[in-house]
Write an enzyme that holds these catalytic residues in place. Sequence first.
Site, PDB file in Angstrom:
ATOM      1  N   ASN A 149     -12.838  47.723  -0.131  1.00  0.00           N
ATOM      2  CA  ASN A 149     -13.493  46.812   0.828  1.00  0.00           C
ATOM      3  C   ASN A 149     -13.390  45.349   0.437  1.00  0.00           C
ATOM      4  OD1 ASN A 149     -15.206  47.514  -1.322  1.00  0.00           O
ATOM      5  ND2 ASN A 149     -17.005  46.900  -0.173  1.00  0.00           N
ATOM      6  N   GLU A 247     -21.190  51.691  -9.354  1.00  0.00           N
ATOM      7  CA  GLU A 247     -21.673  50.882  -8.221  1.00  0.00           C
ATOM      8  C   GLU A 247     -21.310  51.659  -6.966  1.00  0.00           C
ATOM      9  OE1 GLU A 247     -23.595  48.020 -10.092  1.00  0.00           O
ATOM     10  OE2 GLU A 247     -23.418  48.346  -7.945  1.00  0.00           O
ATOM     11  N   CYS A 281     -20.858  46.926   0.781  1.00  0.00           N
ATOM     12  CA  CYS A 281     -21.968  47.823   0.389  1.00  0.00           C
ATOM     13  C   CYS A 281     -23.311  47.109   0.512  1.00  0.00           C
ATOM     14  CB  CYS A 281     -21.758  48.297  -1.043  1.00  0.00           C
ATOM     15  SG  CYS A 281     -21.536  46.950  -2.189  1.00  0.00           S
ATOM     16  N   GLU A 461     -23.779  45.410 -13.090  1.00  0.00           N
ATOM     17  CA  GLU A 461     -22.649  44.508 -13.297  1.00  0.00           C
ATOM     18  C   GLU A 461     -23.199  43.100 -13.171  1.00  0.00           C
ATOM     19  OE1 GLU A 461     -19.856  46.253 -10.262  1.00  0.00           O
ATOM     20  OE2 GLU A 461     -18.648  46.490 -12.051  1.00  0.00           O
TER      21      GLU A 461
HETATM   22  O1  TXE Z   1     -14.095  55.275  -1.797  1.00  0.00           O
HETATM   23  P1  TXE Z   1     -13.697  56.209  -2.967  1.00  0.00           P
HETATM   24  P2  TXE Z   1     -13.394  55.171  -0.433  1.00  0.00           P
HETATM   25  C1  TXE Z   1     -18.246  53.994   0.349  1.00  0.00           C
HETATM   26  C2  TXE Z   1     -18.061  53.958   1.834  1.00  0.00           C
HETATM   27  C3  TXE Z   1     -16.769  54.672   2.024  1.00  0.00           C
HETATM   28  C4  TXE Z   1     -16.857  55.724   0.968  1.00  0.00           C
HETATM   29  C5  TXE Z   1     -15.510  56.211   0.562  1.00  0.00           C
HETATM   30  O2  TXE Z   1     -19.075  54.699   2.461  1.00  0.00           O
HETATM   31  O3  TXE Z   1     -16.678  55.265   3.295  1.00  0.00           O
HETATM   32  O4  TXE Z   1     -17.446  55.060  -0.147  1.00  0.00           O
HETATM   33  O5  TXE Z   1     -14.676  55.057   0.452  1.00  0.00           O
HETATM   34  C6  TXE Z   1     -10.905  56.125  -6.645  1.00  0.00           C
HETATM   35  N1  TXE Z   1     -11.656  59.949 -10.013  1.00  0.00           N
HETATM   36  N2  TXE Z   1     -17.815  52.787  -0.342  1.00  0.00           N
HETATM   37  O6  TXE Z   1     -12.666  56.364   0.038  1.00  0.00           O
HETATM   38  O7  TXE Z   1     -13.021  57.456  -2.566  1.00  0.00           O
HETATM   39  C7  TXE Z   1     -10.110  55.701  -5.429  1.00  0.00           C
HETATM   40  O8  TXE Z   1      -8.729  55.860  -5.650  1.00  0.00           O
HETATM   41  C8  TXE Z   1     -11.418  58.637 -10.213  1.00  0.00           C
HETATM   42  C9  TXE Z   1     -18.835  51.959  -0.931  1.00  0.00           C
HETATM   43  O9  TXE Z   1     -12.612  53.956  -0.626  1.00  0.00           O
HETATM   44  O10 TXE Z   1     -14.934  56.294  -3.733  1.00  0.00           O
HETATM   45  C10 TXE Z   1     -10.502  54.238  -5.311  1.00  0.00           C
HETATM   46  O11 TXE Z   1      -9.763  53.440  -6.199  1.00  0.00           O
HETATM   47  N3  TXE Z   1     -11.221  57.744  -9.217  1.00  0.00           N
HETATM   48  C11 TXE Z   1     -18.250  51.092  -2.008  1.00  0.00           C
HETATM   49  C12 TXE Z   1     -11.966  54.255  -5.722  1.00  0.00           C
HETATM   50  O12 TXE Z   1     -12.155  55.449  -6.464  1.00  0.00           O
HETATM   51  C13 TXE Z   1     -11.306  58.197  -7.946  1.00  0.00           C
HETATM   52  C14 TXE Z   1     -16.982  50.405  -1.587  1.00  0.00           C
HETATM   53  C15 TXE Z   1     -12.934  54.258  -4.555  1.00  0.00           C
HETATM   54  O13 TXE Z   1     -12.569  55.327  -3.737  1.00  0.00           O
HETATM   55  C16 TXE Z   1     -11.564  59.549  -7.640  1.00  0.00           C
HETATM   56  C17 TXE Z   1     -16.063  51.342  -1.008  1.00  0.00           C
HETATM   57  C18 TXE Z   1     -11.741  60.438  -8.743  1.00  0.00           C
HETATM   58  N4  TXE Z   1     -11.971  61.730  -8.565  1.00  0.00           N
HETATM   59  C19 TXE Z   1     -16.485  52.512  -0.394  1.00  0.00           C
HETATM   60  N5  TXE Z   1     -11.572  59.676  -6.272  1.00  0.00           N
HETATM   61  C20 TXE Z   1     -19.182  50.014  -2.513  1.00  0.00           C
HETATM   62  N6  TXE Z   1     -20.267  50.391  -3.161  1.00  0.00           N
HETATM   63  O14 TXE Z   1     -18.882  48.848  -2.340  1.00  0.00           O
HETATM   64  C21 TXE Z   1     -11.334  58.450  -5.756  1.00  0.00           C
HETATM   65  N7  TXE Z   1     -11.166  57.547  -6.758  1.00  0.00           N
END
Ligand code: TXE
Length: 480
Positions: A149, A247, A281, A461
Amino acid sequence: MKILNYINGSLVEPIGGDWLDNINPATGQKYGVLPDSRAVDIQEAVKAASAAFPEWSALTQAQRSNYLLKIADLIEANKDRLALAETNDNGKPLSLSQRMDIPRAADNFRFYATAALHLHSETYDMGEAGFNYVLNKPIGVAGLISPWNLPLYLFTWKIAPALAVGNTVVAKPSEITPATAFLLAELAIEAELPPGVLNIVFGTGVHAGQALVENPHVPVISFTGGTETGKTLAKTAAPMFKKLSLELGGKNPNIIFADCDYDLMLKTTVASSFTNQGQICLCGSRILVEKSLYSRFLSDFSQQVSAMKVGDPLEKETRVGAIVSQAQYEKVLKYLSLAREEGGKIETGGKPLYDVNERCAKGWFIAPTIITGLGPECRTNQEEIFGPVVTIQSFETEEEALTLANDSKYGLSATVWTNDLKRAHRVSAKIESGIIWVNCWLVRDLRTPFGGMKASGIGREGGFEALKFFTETRNICIQL
Ligand code: TXE
């Protein structure tokens, strides 16, 4: 753009030869490729980071800080290229990338380069018994994983403190928005950062991300992303006793009392609801309005939101750009159907937009949406949608406002609008969130600890907390 891994100071292809497509969400078209790295690529990066650690951690704080300041200057010197890459990857308006994401990436490096110069320690004189002192030392190889994001903003917010205090880094950005991370690798080379100090590996969570978290030579992990992913990651890291910062998601209340500064509240609430297409977020996705103000607010807010320009991210009048990916686009549309099924009323928006312009005919756009008529218990008000969607509920008393605000498994941030000073302090202290803004939103001071509670994550953080997170202390007691 052909993106390469940045390992041991060089730009290299994935060892297994697997690649992912990079899609521009505004056009829905592929515009590049990135490595689909596997464990073997992560192992190479961890090896390089481990080899670089002794020398990097032995530099003086000022020497390390100078490298970070050089990178900050290079980010600023390349801000236009970085902003365009950010927008092509993420779909956000170019004006937002230029105004927020890229300047903050430079600030992250500059802040931690200088804050680390002032990280103090402790010594206690025990008189006859001797004295105690605390040594803050870097931990080793830090594994950093960031989301799509705020790609460069959150990526650099982890890299800068980890490097500043002497760790070396293996960082994996989201596979959905890799471009600015690749440009950062090029800037690290230009800054002559010693090989192996920073390694950037591209790929999916299930392959590259998982391999990084389970690598036994990576003792500290910092993650930003979804709550569900955070759970998966914690399951891997906990039995390995890794230091972990998570986070995660949020479903943040925006509490509006009738005595607020109305015009400022209205303008800021449009921003806190839909900036970055609601994909921050910290967005206030649950708006709670005092009953006496409800009708006036609903009418004015709906009017302003329906007038927001949803458009081509490259056009300067655009306020709402494209949703970051087809998966996220479909997820948000599913939540709009759910809101209708749960009895919600769509006051404005509530639909995909197809006629943005010719260039974006195949992009993923959703009209900013306001939903009313739903109670706190429904899924629409309990689950993180992470798109241009807010709900509005009303309350009569301060206690009711707090009950609604805290009725969530999340606890990341909150906004309170009131001109009653005592109420501002009283209500803020009772909200179950890690960050609370009163009469403002997203006003950030990098010296403050940042993070949520409950399902919004663990650890902090930001500020000196982040520097301390990336160090481990030794308490040494000496008998004289
Ligand atoms: O996040 P993911 P996504 C929320 C928001 C969104 C949901 C999923 O609701 O719809 O999370 O978003 C890596 N081991 N937020 O799909 O899947 C992945 O490659 C290690 C809130 O983007 O959590 C990416 O680099 N790493 C949030 C990162 O994790 C893994 C901001 C985030 O991916 C992994 C974004 C694993 N098993 C989404 N699986 C905020 N708090 O700002 C995935 N990744």
